[in-house]
Design a protein around this motif. Structure first.
Motif, PDB file in Angstrom:
ATOM      1  N   GLY A 284     -95.348   9.487 -11.813  1.00  0.00           N
ATOM      2  CA  GLY A 284     -96.654   9.542 -11.171  1.00  0.00           C
ATOM      3  C   GLY A 284     -96.638   9.371  -9.667  1.00  0.00           C
ATOM      4  N   MET A 285     -95.477   9.446  -9.063  1.00  0.00           N
ATOM      5  CA  MET A 285     -95.365   9.274  -7.610  1.00  0.00           C
ATOM      6  C   MET A 285     -95.582  10.607  -6.886  1.00  0.00           C
ATOM      7  SD  MET A 285     -94.552   6.073  -7.689  1.00  0.00           S
ATOM      8  CE  MET A 285     -94.939   6.101  -5.990  1.00  0.00           C
ATOM      9  N   ARG A 286     -96.158  10.535  -5.694  1.00  0.00           N
ATOM     10  CA  ARG A 286     -96.162  11.690  -4.782  1.00  0.00           C
ATOM     11  C   ARG A 286     -94.847  11.612  -4.023  1.00  0.00           C
ATOM     12  NH1 ARG A 286    -100.181  11.774  -0.686  1.00  0.00           N
ATOM     13  NH2 ARG A 286    -100.264   9.528  -0.828  1.00  0.00           N
ATOM     14  N   ALA A 287     -93.793  12.135  -4.626  1.00  0.00           N
ATOM     15  CA  ALA A 287     -92.439  11.991  -4.104  1.00  0.00           C
ATOM     16  C   ALA A 287     -91.941  13.292  -3.499  1.00  0.00           C
ATOM     17  CB  ALA A 287     -91.493  11.539  -5.215  1.00  0.00           C
ATOM     18  N   PHE A 288     -91.156  13.150  -2.442  1.00  0.00           N
ATOM     19  CA  PHE A 288     -90.454  14.280  -1.856  1.00  0.00           C
ATOM     20  C   PHE A 288     -89.064  13.810  -1.467  1.00  0.00           C
ATOM     21  CE2 PHE A 288     -92.416  12.127   1.679  1.00  0.00           C
ATOM     22  CZ  PHE A 288     -91.495  12.223   2.718  1.00  0.00           C
ATOM     23  N   GLY A 289     -88.147  14.765  -1.310  1.00  0.00           N
ATOM     24  CA  GLY A 289     -86.766  14.419  -1.020  1.00  0.00           C
ATOM     25  C   GLY A 289     -86.341  14.831   0.373  1.00  0.00           C
ATOM     26  N   VAL A 290     -85.438  14.042   0.940  1.00  0.00           N
ATOM     27  CA  VAL A 290     -84.838  14.311   2.243  1.00  0.00           C
ATOM     28  C   VAL A 290     -83.335  14.163   2.083  1.00  0.00           C
ATOM     29  CG1 VAL A 290     -84.672  13.590   4.661  1.00  0.00           C
ATOM     30  CG2 VAL A 290     -86.836  13.285   3.422  1.00  0.00           C
ATOM     31  N   ASP A 291     -82.579  15.149   2.559  1.00  0.00           N
ATOM     32  CA  ASP A 291     -81.124  15.044   2.508  1.00  0.00           C
ATOM     33  C   ASP A 291     -80.530  15.702   3.741  1.00  0.00           C
ATOM     34  OD1 ASP A 291     -79.133  14.276  -0.026  1.00  0.00           O
ATOM     35  OD2 ASP A 291     -78.200  15.508   1.528  1.00  0.00           O
ATOM     36  N   LEU A 292     -79.425  15.157   4.217  1.00  0.00           N
ATOM     37  CA  LEU A 292     -78.735  15.693   5.381  1.00  0.00           C
ATOM     38  C   LEU A 292     -78.086  17.042   5.075  1.00  0.00           C
ATOM     39  CD1 LEU A 292     -77.904  15.081   8.312  1.00  0.00           C
ATOM     40  CD2 LEU A 292     -75.888  13.913   7.403  1.00  0.00           C
ATOM     41  N   SER A 293     -77.679  17.228   3.833  1.00  0.00           N
ATOM     42  CA  SER A 293     -76.952  18.429   3.425  1.00  0.00           C
ATOM     43  C   SER A 293     -77.905  19.572   3.067  1.00  0.00           C
ATOM     44  CB  SER A 293     -76.078  18.105   2.214  1.00  0.00           C
ATOM     45  OG  SER A 293     -75.609  19.286   1.596  1.00  0.00           O
ATOM     46  N   SER A 294     -77.766  20.681   3.774  1.00  0.00           N
ATOM     47  CA  SER A 294     -78.590  21.850   3.441  1.00  0.00           C
ATOM     48  C   SER A 294     -78.271  22.351   2.034  1.00  0.00           C
ATOM     49  CB  SER A 294     -78.382  22.965   4.470  1.00  0.00           C
ATOM     50  OG  SER A 294     -77.037  23.406   4.463  1.00  0.00           O
ATOM     51  N   ARG A 295     -77.034  22.207   1.606  1.00  0.00           N
ATOM     52  CA  ARG A 295     -76.640  22.628   0.257  1.00  0.00           C
ATOM     53  C   ARG A 295     -77.364  21.793  -0.808  1.00  0.00           C
ATOM     54  NH1 ARG A 295     -75.628  26.161  -3.417  1.00  0.00           N
ATOM     55  NH2 ARG A 295     -73.960  25.652  -4.847  1.00  0.00           N
ATOM     56  N   MET A 296     -77.461  20.486  -0.583  1.00  0.00           N
ATOM     57  CA  MET A 296     -78.167  19.633  -1.539  1.00  0.00           C
ATOM     58  C   MET A 296     -79.655  19.981  -1.580  1.00  0.00           C
ATOM     59  SD  MET A 296     -76.364  17.669  -3.326  1.00  0.00           S
ATOM     60  CE  MET A 296     -74.602  17.872  -3.384  1.00  0.00           C
ATOM     61  N   VAL A 297     -80.245  20.244  -0.424  1.00  0.00           N
ATOM     62  CA  VAL A 297     -81.657  20.625  -0.377  1.00  0.00           C
ATOM     63  C   VAL A 297     -81.872  21.928  -1.148  1.00  0.00           C
ATOM     64  CG1 VAL A 297     -83.536  21.348   1.145  1.00  0.00           C
ATOM     65  CG2 VAL A 297     -82.160  19.335   1.723  1.00  0.00           C
ATOM     66  N   THR A 298     -80.981  22.882  -0.984  1.00  0.00           N
ATOM     67  CA  THR A 298     -81.072  24.147  -1.719  1.00  0.00           C
ATOM     68  C   THR A 298     -80.987  23.911  -3.226  1.00  0.00           C
ATOM     69  OG1 THR A 298     -80.147  25.405   0.119  1.00  0.00           O
ATOM     70  CG2 THR A 298     -79.985  26.408  -2.069  1.00  0.00           C
ATOM     71  N   LEU A 299     -80.027  23.089  -3.649  1.00  0.00           N
ATOM     72  CA  LEU A 299     -79.889  22.785  -5.078  1.00  0.00           C
ATOM     73  C   LEU A 299     -81.132  22.072  -5.613  1.00  0.00           C
ATOM     74  CD1 LEU A 299     -76.167  21.591  -5.178  1.00  0.00           C
ATOM     75  CD2 LEU A 299     -77.088  23.730  -6.106  1.00  0.00           C
ATOM     76  N   ALA A 300     -81.666  21.133  -4.844  1.00  0.00           N
ATOM     77  CA  ALA A 300     -82.862  20.396  -5.281  1.00  0.00           C
ATOM     78  C   ALA A 300     -84.060  21.327  -5.409  1.00  0.00           C
ATOM     79  CB  ALA A 300     -83.159  19.266  -4.286  1.00  0.00           C
ATOM     80  N   ARG A 301     -84.237  22.190  -4.433  1.00  0.00           N
ATOM     81  CA  ARG A 301     -85.370  23.132  -4.494  1.00  0.00           C
ATOM     82  C   ARG A 301     -85.246  24.070  -5.683  1.00  0.00           C
ATOM     83  NH1 ARG A 301     -85.430  24.650   1.948  1.00  0.00           N
ATOM     84  NH2 ARG A 301     -86.687  22.867   2.626  1.00  0.00           N
TER      85      ARG A 301
END
Length: 184
Positions: free
Chosen positions: A42-59
């Motif tokens: 139930g959280m309004r959560a978003f992610g932040v990561d230094l790695s563009s690869r991790m952000v791509t995988l998360a998206r």
């Protein structure tokens, strides 16, 4: 994710919801699994990561959530805008000399009454593995005693309100700690 970790995340989510202070940033989110778990709580959560690869995988894995590339030393978020920050297995790659800057950024972006849940392996050693999961790697782990992390959080202006230290459960061989801290 082990039952104790799920329990700590549930306590964190409930406390942030009860405080009603704003969104939660999963800082060092990796592939977004824990960000999605927070959203499921139930959280309004978003992610932040230094790695563009991790952000791509998360998206790719969680297209209904927001993930941005960024540094935990400069989150690009306004002062006092976050109801919570999750730093889950994300600060151990930061050299201990850099942690005051990281924790000051967490304190800056948290709203008054906002919460930080920090979780990581603890110890007093610097590790530099050359292989992991059958692949060559290049990174360092800086394991610190939980008392030192709590002190650094206090110096950044955060008040540690709960502490959990877990002895290793197989297959893990290292102790683990969670700290819950509040911005006054």
């Amino acid at each position: 994710m082990d039952p104790l970790s799920r329990g700590m995340l549930a306590v964190f989510a409930e406390a942030v919801r009860d405080a009603g202070r704003g969104p939660v940033a999963d800082v060092g989110c990796g592939p977004g699994k824990v960000t999605a778990h927070l959203a499921g709580l139930g959280m309004r959560a978003f992610g932040v990561d230094l790695s563009s690869r991790m952000v791509t995988l998360a998206r790719r894995a969680h297209p209904h959530l927001s993930f941005v590339q960024g540094s935990m030393t400069a989150l690009g978020i306004g002062d006092g805008t976050l109801g919570g920050i999750l730093a889950w297995h994300s600060t151990h790659h930061t050299h201990p000399d850099g942690l005051p800057t990281v924790f000051a950024e967490f304190a800056r972006t948290l709203a008054p009454g906002g919460l930080l849940l920090w979780g990581c392996h603890i110890g007093d050693e610097h590790l530099r593995p050359d292989r992991a999961y059958g692949h060559p790697v290049s990174y360092a782990w800086h394991l610190l005693p939980v008392e030192r992390v709590a002190d650094l959080l206090g110096r950044a202006g955060l008040t540690v309100t709960a502490r959990l230290v877990q002895d290793p459960l197989p297959p893990l061989t290292r102790r683990y700690a969670c700290l819950l801290a509040r911005k006054p």
